[in-house]
Design a protein around this motif. Structure first.
Motif, PDB file in Angstrom:
ATOM      1  N   THR A 168      22.218  52.721  48.514  1.00 36.83           N
ATOM      2  CA  THR A 168      21.820  52.291  49.853  1.00 36.83           C
ATOM      3  C   THR A 168      22.263  53.336  50.857  1.00 36.83           C
ATOM      4  O   THR A 168      23.192  54.106  50.603  1.00 36.83           O
ATOM      5  N   GLY A 169      21.585  53.338  52.000  1.00 34.67           N
ATOM      6  CA  GLY A 169      21.970  54.246  53.081  1.00 34.67           C
ATOM      7  C   GLY A 169      21.221  55.566  53.025  1.00 34.67           C
ATOM      8  O   GLY A 169      20.509  55.861  52.062  1.00 34.67           O
ATOM      9  N   ILE A 170      21.419  56.324  54.101  1.00 34.35           N
ATOM     10  CA  ILE A 170      20.696  57.593  54.245  1.00 34.35           C
ATOM     11  C   ILE A 170      21.647  58.752  54.015  1.00 34.35           C
ATOM     12  O   ILE A 170      22.696  58.843  54.663  1.00 34.35           O
ATOM     13  N   THR A 171      21.294  59.615  53.082  1.00 36.52           N
ATOM     14  CA  THR A 171      21.998  60.878  52.892  1.00 36.52           C
ATOM     15  C   THR A 171      21.131  61.953  53.516  1.00 36.52           C
ATOM     16  O   THR A 171      19.971  62.122  53.117  1.00 36.52           O
ATOM     17  N   VAL A 174      15.732  52.719  60.322  1.00 35.08           N
ATOM     18  CA  VAL A 174      16.999  52.001  60.085  1.00 35.08           C
ATOM     19  C   VAL A 174      16.712  50.503  59.900  1.00 35.08           C
ATOM     20  O   VAL A 174      17.270  49.850  59.007  1.00 35.08           O
ATOM     21  N   PRO A 202      17.122  47.362  51.557  1.00 33.19           N
ATOM     22  CA  PRO A 202      17.969  48.534  51.326  1.00 33.19           C
ATOM     23  C   PRO A 202      17.455  49.423  50.181  1.00 33.19           C
ATOM     24  O   PRO A 202      16.982  48.912  49.152  1.00 33.19           O
ATOM     25  N   GLY A 220      18.069  53.768  48.605  1.00 32.11           N
ATOM     26  CA  GLY A 220      18.796  55.026  48.747  1.00 32.11           C
ATOM     27  C   GLY A 220      17.835  56.073  49.272  1.00 32.11           C
ATOM     28  O   GLY A 220      16.786  56.302  48.680  1.00 32.11           O
ATOM     29  N   ALA A 243      22.324  59.244  59.555  1.00 31.44           N
ATOM     30  CA  ALA A 243      22.802  59.311  58.165  1.00 31.44           C
ATOM     31  C   ALA A 243      24.116  58.577  57.956  1.00 31.44           C
ATOM     32  O   ALA A 243      24.917  58.397  58.876  1.00 31.44           O
ATOM     33  N   ASN A 244      24.324  58.131  56.728  1.00 35.03           N
ATOM     34  CA  ASN A 244      25.610  57.587  56.305  1.00 35.03           C
ATOM     35  C   ASN A 244      26.469  58.697  55.694  1.00 35.03           C
ATOM     36  O   ASN A 244      27.670  58.534  55.484  1.00 35.03           O
ATOM     37  N   ARG A 245      25.792  59.819  55.406  1.00 31.80           N
ATOM     38  CA  ARG A 245      26.477  60.939  54.749  1.00 31.80           C
ATOM     39  C   ARG A 245      25.637  62.183  55.013  1.00 31.80           C
ATOM     40  O   ARG A 245      24.403  62.099  54.979  1.00 31.80           O
ATOM     41  N   SER A 256      29.190  52.430  61.295  1.00 23.29           N
ATOM     42  CA  SER A 256      27.802  51.966  61.287  1.00 23.29           C
ATOM     43  C   SER A 256      27.078  52.634  62.464  1.00 23.29           C
ATOM     44  O   SER A 256      27.703  53.083  63.416  1.00 23.29           O
ATOM     45  N   HIS A 257      25.727  52.678  62.376  1.00 23.87           N
ATOM     46  CA  HIS A 257      24.944  53.381  63.394  1.00 23.87           C
ATOM     47  C   HIS A 257      25.277  52.907  64.801  1.00 23.87           C
ATOM     48  O   HIS A 257      25.390  53.700  65.723  1.00 23.87           O
TER      49      HIS A 257
END
Ligand SMILES: Nc1ncnc2c1ncn2[C@@H]1O[C@H](COP(=O)(O)OP(=O)(O)OP(=O)(O)O)[C@@H](O)[C@H]1O
Length: 246
Positions: free
Chosen positions: A27-30, A175, A182, A184, A199-201, A221-222
């Motif tokens: 999950t989340g944005i790299t 988002v 969710p 990846g 991004a989360n990373r 968190s955003h």
């Protein structure tokens, strides 16, 4: 988790990317940032299983610890341009990937129809791409990318062709879609505001041959990210990019 191990890409005796490894959480944005030509798009194309013929690559992709071949239904890819076919309607464009994976045209159209509303595309089903605004085209392209319900999505500069306001709206929209469902996401971007805001990373790629030179987690968190903290981070990213410039 999607893991890429030891990727080396070469063309005509030149090494473009050397021994690159990265992971994309479920999950989340790299975000993958780096100077033009360091090999970001080639990494995404290789992960998607569509590296152009002129390039040779070796490396391994593991999905939840199991080696996988690509193209793979768990991984969708959206190229740099929205790549909608101008001679197909928006609905036909959105359904195309499902047809390629074996559904009949009627079945594929039926599957995409309920999604138009949540993608802000209601009423555009029978229109052609050149009748849509840039933001709508981008949403149509994203609809086509995610309609397979793949667990991982590779986005190559998805918002770079949009004006500033549309880009901000589309970033919020992405988002929100990821909160609904969710996934990846591995996203190439040149925009440091986009990388730090979304991004989360952040993975920083640089060098020739290209490699990952830094990995920066984004713990907040955003909604909790202050502009002051993001500005500091952008300065850090700028320094990293300049330090590693050819
Ligand atoms: N089909 C190809 N044959 C030979 N060389 C290629 C091919 N595609 C890309 N390259 C070379 O590979 C290198 C990396 O290209 P790539 O598009 O992956 O970089 P990038 O970091 O995504 O660049 P940009 O940010 O400008 O899109 C470049 O030097 C490019 O010229």
């Amino acid at each position: 988790m999607l893991d890429l191990h030891g990727l080396t890409i070469g063309a005509d005796g030149t090494t473009l990317v050397r021994d690159l490894s990265l992971s994309v959480p479920a999950t989340g944005i790299t975000a993958l940032i780096g100077p033009s030509g360091c090999g970001k798009s080639s990494v995404l194309k290789w992960l998607a299983g569509i590296l152009p013929k002129g390039l040779q690559a070796e490396g391994q992709v593991m999905l939840d610890g199991q080696a996988i071949a690509r193209p793979c239904p768990a991984i969708s890819y959206q190229p740099q341009s929205d790549a909608l076919f101008p001679w197909l309607t928006v609905a036909q464009n959105a359904a195309l990937g499902l047809q390629i994976r074996g559904l009949s045209r009627a079945e594929a159209l039926k599957r995409v129809a309920p999604l138009f509303r949540s993608f802000g595309l209601e009423g555009t089903e029978g229109q052609f791409p050149d009748q849509l605004s840039g933001g709508m085209r981008q949403r149509a392209a994203f609809l086509r990318t995610v309609v397979h319900d793949s667990r991982y999505v590779l986005l190559d500069e998805p918002f770079s062709a949009l004006d500033a306001v549309t880009r901000l709206r589309m970033q919020d929209w992405l988002v929100a879609r990821l909160a609904d469902r969710p996934r990846g996401v591995l996203m190439v971007t040149h925009d440091l505001h986009e990388a730090t805001g979304l991004a989360n990373r952040i993975l920083v790629m640089a060098g020739s041959p290209g490699r990952i030179v830094a990995e920066i987690p984004m713990p907040l968190s955003h909604t909790l990210r202050s502009e002051a903290a993001l500005a500091l981070l952008r300065d850090k990213l700028k320094s990293l990019l300049l330090e590693n410039a050819p």
